[in-house]
Scaffold this active site. Structure first.
Site, mmCIF file in Angstrom:
data_model
loop_
_atom_site.group_PDB
_atom_site.id
_atom_site.type_symbol
_atom_site.label_atom_id
_atom_site.label_comp_id
_atom_site.label_asym_id
_atom_site.label_seq_id
_atom_site.Cartn_x
_atom_site.Cartn_y
_atom_site.Cartn_z
ATOM 1 N N ARG A 245 0.811 -1.225 0.000
ATOM 2 C CA ARG A 245 0.000 0.000 0.000
ATOM 3 C C ARG A 245 0.843 1.273 0.000
ATOM 4 O O ARG A 245 0.324 2.363 -0.232
ATOM 5 C CB ARG A 245 -0.955 -0.003 1.199
ATOM 6 C CG ARG A 245 -2.199 -0.852 0.966
ATOM 7 C CD ARG A 245 -3.154 -0.760 2.133
ATOM 8 N NE ARG A 245 -2.765 -1.637 3.231
ATOM 9 C CZ ARG A 245 -3.360 -1.657 4.420
ATOM 10 N NH1 ARG A 245 -4.359 -0.820 4.661
ATOM 11 N NH2 ARG A 245 -2.951 -2.487 5.362
ATOM 12 N N LYS B 270 8.918 -1.111 3.174
ATOM 13 C CA LYS B 270 8.097 -0.211 3.982
ATOM 14 C C LYS B 270 8.835 0.298 5.212
ATOM 15 O O LYS B 270 8.774 1.494 5.546
ATOM 16 C CB LYS B 270 6.805 -0.915 4.396
ATOM 17 C CG LYS B 270 5.904 -0.060 5.273
ATOM 18 C CD LYS B 270 4.546 -0.675 5.509
ATOM 19 C CE LYS B 270 4.615 -1.890 6.384
ATOM 20 N NZ LYS B 270 3.260 -2.316 6.821
ATOM 21 N N GLN C 211 13.738 -14.202 6.292
ATOM 22 C CA GLN C 211 12.548 -15.004 6.015
ATOM 23 C C GLN C 211 12.439 -15.119 4.497
ATOM 24 O O GLN C 211 12.039 -14.178 3.812
ATOM 25 C CB GLN C 211 11.293 -14.340 6.596
ATOM 26 C CG GLN C 211 10.037 -15.178 6.435
ATOM 27 C CD GLN C 211 8.766 -14.447 6.882
ATOM 28 O OE1 GLN C 211 8.738 -13.224 6.943
ATOM 29 N NE2 GLN C 211 7.721 -15.216 7.165
ATOM 30 N N ASP D 18 7.002 -1.533 11.541
ATOM 31 C CA ASP D 18 6.305 -0.380 10.963
ATOM 32 C C ASP D 18 5.518 0.391 12.020
ATOM 33 O O ASP D 18 4.491 1.022 11.704
ATOM 34 C CB ASP D 18 5.374 -0.834 9.838
ATOM 35 C CG ASP D 18 4.279 -1.777 10.319
ATOM 36 O OD1 ASP D 18 4.300 -2.165 11.506
ATOM 37 O OD2 ASP D 18 3.394 -2.132 9.513
ATOM 38 N N GLY E 171 -8.298 -6.888 15.281
ATOM 39 C CA GLY E 171 -8.772 -8.006 16.078
ATOM 40 C C GLY E 171 -9.202 -7.524 17.447
ATOM 41 O O GLY E 171 -8.511 -6.715 18.071
ATOM 42 N N GLU F 76 -10.811 -11.887 15.180
ATOM 43 C CA GLU F 76 -10.555 -11.005 14.043
ATOM 44 C C GLU F 76 -11.838 -10.283 13.645
ATOM 45 O O GLU F 76 -12.950 -10.803 13.810
ATOM 46 C CB GLU F 76 -10.003 -11.805 12.869
ATOM 47 C CG GLU F 76 -8.640 -12.423 13.135
ATOM 48 C CD GLU F 76 -7.600 -11.394 13.524
ATOM 49 O OE1 GLU F 76 -7.569 -10.294 12.928
ATOM 50 O OE2 GLU F 76 -6.795 -11.674 14.435
ATOM 51 N N ASN G 186 -6.195 -5.720 19.468
ATOM 52 C CA ASN G 186 -4.847 -6.289 19.451
ATOM 53 C C ASN G 186 -3.917 -5.379 18.656
ATOM 54 O O ASN G 186 -4.173 -5.082 17.489
ATOM 55 C CB ASN G 186 -4.907 -7.686 18.815
ATOM 56 C CG ASN G 186 -3.537 -8.313 18.649
ATOM 57 O OD1 ASN G 186 -2.572 -7.900 19.282
ATOM 58 N ND2 ASN G 186 -3.456 -9.315 17.790
ATOM 59 N N TYR H 21 37.326 26.087 -9.233
ATOM 60 C CA TYR H 21 37.168 25.034 -10.246
ATOM 61 C C TYR H 21 37.709 25.517 -11.588
ATOM 62 O O TYR H 21 37.320 26.579 -12.077
ATOM 63 C CB TYR H 21 35.685 24.678 -10.357
ATOM 64 C CG TYR H 21 35.358 23.515 -11.267
ATOM 65 C CD1 TYR H 21 36.025 22.300 -11.153
ATOM 66 C CD2 TYR H 21 34.353 23.631 -12.217
ATOM 67 C CE1 TYR H 21 35.707 21.227 -11.972
ATOM 68 C CE2 TYR H 21 34.010 22.563 -13.042
ATOM 69 C CZ TYR H 21 34.694 21.361 -12.923
ATOM 70 O OH TYR H 21 34.381 20.300 -13.745
ATOM 71 N N ARG I 163 43.932 44.484 -11.612
ATOM 72 C CA ARG I 163 42.916 44.991 -12.553
ATOM 73 C C ARG I 163 43.589 45.890 -13.578
ATOM 74 O O ARG I 163 44.681 46.427 -13.329
ATOM 75 C CB ARG I 163 41.824 45.757 -11.796
ATOM 76 C CG ARG I 163 42.328 46.952 -11.021
ATOM 77 C CD ARG I 163 41.249 47.547 -10.133
ATOM 78 N NE ARG I 163 41.711 48.736 -9.422
ATOM 79 C CZ ARG I 163 41.380 49.048 -8.191
ATOM 80 N NH1 ARG I 163 40.599 48.255 -7.507
ATOM 81 N NH2 ARG I 163 41.826 50.163 -7.631
#
Length: 456
Positions: free
Chosen positions: A18, A25, A75, A104, A141, A156, A171, A388, A441
């Site tokens: 999302r 995320k 995982q 998150d 939940g 849930e 929860n 430069y 100059r």
């Protein structure tokens, strides 16, 4: 209370579809650092001695951000929260109390996590779930308790009855377990559900069914438990963090004239009696001293500002600004710039990768790049250090108490000696010895009746 055997497992393997982003995320920044870093900092602040982060999507980027800040486990397949926690089993001592967190949830604080850990320990629970009372519990939940107030189950939202949907205690997805109980119960859960995943909340039911205590601990501030799943929620979290930071600073003696337009990151430090004017951003690891006046309409990233400095309408990033410096309006300090005490940087000045000495003045309309400017130097209006040549950059050295006249160009590499002078309008390409006057100059020529000649 001892936290010697306190570990955490932080779940950070998901993609976060999302967010509509190629970035994992948990690496989206809020309050000046990634969501994941907020959670890890809260865990360490609560006293966790061993922190294990479960990563998956965008693992290389996540690993790079974590560095040596925690242990990491991968995982390979995203098969649910229960499966993710199981990957961390080899890194957790079975005698530990282990807290499972989501990567998150950047609004969590060390105090909230410490309180949760202490309640879990005091109640001698085998498992605990952090709950929150939400004004709108839709999608969460529900926590169902017995008549005596003990934890009974989690239902849930999609499975809840009408009466269960009326419950506002939910929860949060944050848990505390006796590690041995956790991993034993994880071996018993299945994934016979619509998502085909191993759900971590199922562990609570298994432990509860075995007659062991499961506690439900209500967080005092439900906003601190909110997870981030969209850009809109990220913006809401940003606002909460800024409001929280502004309140902390004002309580510590900092004046913030308009908190609604002042954006200060979580790790910024500001001394007492400093005044922050509206529309000011102070970001990253910036440090501001005491009795300063900062802003309005200014931005500082990873910048240190000494005591009693006054800065307005300016932008500085990765710089050091000394004590009693006056700066602005419309100044840009670029990385690796150091401004010494009592220097004055005036309007429309840019300084890059340079050292500016004590009491030196860069009043206006100047560019100072790749330069070492001594103490007590006066740079006239419109001066440029020409660093430069089209292929390489070179440094300019201006020693103490030199005076550089207006509209002068110092073409690097060049050295201007101590107590020397440069006439206005000069282009200096050779070193200027100490105490001498350099004029670079062309001799002035006046042409009589030029207007008449031009008209003809």
């Amino acid at each position: 209370m001892s936290t010697e055997n306190f570990s955490t497992i932080i779940l950070a393997a998901g993609k976060g579809t999302r967010m509509k982003s190629a970035l994992p995320k948990v690496l989206h920044r809020v309050g000046g650092k990634t969501m994941l870093q907020h959670v890890l900092d809260a865990a360490k602040g609560a006293g966790a001695k061993n922190n294990v982060i479960v990563i998956g999507f965008g693992r290389e980027k996540v690993q790079q951000v974590i560095g040596n800040g925690a242990q990491v486990v991968i995982q390979e397949e995203q098969l649910g929260t229960g499966h993710a926690v199981l990957q961390a089993e080899p890194m957790i001592d079975k005698k530990d109390t282990v807290m499972v967190l989501c990567g998150d949830t950047p609004l969590l604080t060390a105090d909230i996590l410490r309180h949760f850990y202490e309640k879990h320990t005091e109640e001698q629970a085998h498992a605990s779930v952090m709950t929150a009372v939400m004004p709108d519990p839709s999608g969460y939940g529900r926590i169902i308790r017995t008549f005596s107030g003990e934890f009974k189950k989690i239902v849930e939202h999609k499975d809840a009855s009408i009466s269960e949907k009326a419950v506002t205690e939910v929860n949060t997805g944050i848990y505390c377990f006796n590690a041995g109980e956790l991993f034993a119960a994880l071996g018993k859960i299945g994934r016979d559900n619509a998502q085909g995943e191993y759900y971590l909340p199922d562990v609570l039911e298994i432990i509860h069914a075995d007659g062991k205590k499961v506690a439900a601990v209500i967080a005092e501030n439900y906003k601190a438990t909110l997870g981030i799943n969209s850009r809109e929620q990220l913006a809401q979290a940003e606002k909460i963090l800024h409001q929280r930071k502004n309140r902390q600073l004002m309580a510590a003696g900092v004046t913030i004239m308009d908190p609604d337009t002042t954006y200060i990151d979580s790790d910024v430090k500001i001394g007492r009696d400093t005044i922050i004017y509206p529309s000011t951003w102070i970001q990253g690891n910036s440090v501001v001293g005491t009795e300063c006046e900062i802003g309005p309409c200014s931005r500082f990233c990873d910048t240190t500002i000494g005591d009693r400095s006054v800065i307005s309408f300016s932008y500085a990033h990765e710089c050091e600004i000394g004590t009693a410096v006056t700066m602005g309006p419309y100044v840009h300090l670029r990385p690796n710039t150091k401004i010494a005490d009592k220097a004055h940087i005036g309007n429309f000045v840019e300084v890059k990768n340079s050292n500016v000495g004590k009491g030196t003045k860069l009043p206006h309309l100047s560019y100072i790049g790749d330069s070492d400017v001594g103490a007590g130097v006066n740079m006239g209006c419109g001066c440029i250090t020409v660093n430069y040549d089209g292929s390489k950059k070179y440094r300019t050295t201006i020693e103490d108490n030199a005076f550089v006249g207006c509209n002068s160009n110092l073409v690097a590499p060049v050295k201007v000696g101590e107590n020397s002078y440069i006439g206005a309008g000069s282009t200096i390409t050779k070193d200027v010895p100490a105490g001498e006057l350099a004029v670079g100059r062309a001799r002035q020529t006046n042409i009589a009746k030029w207007r008449d000649k031009r008209n003809k």
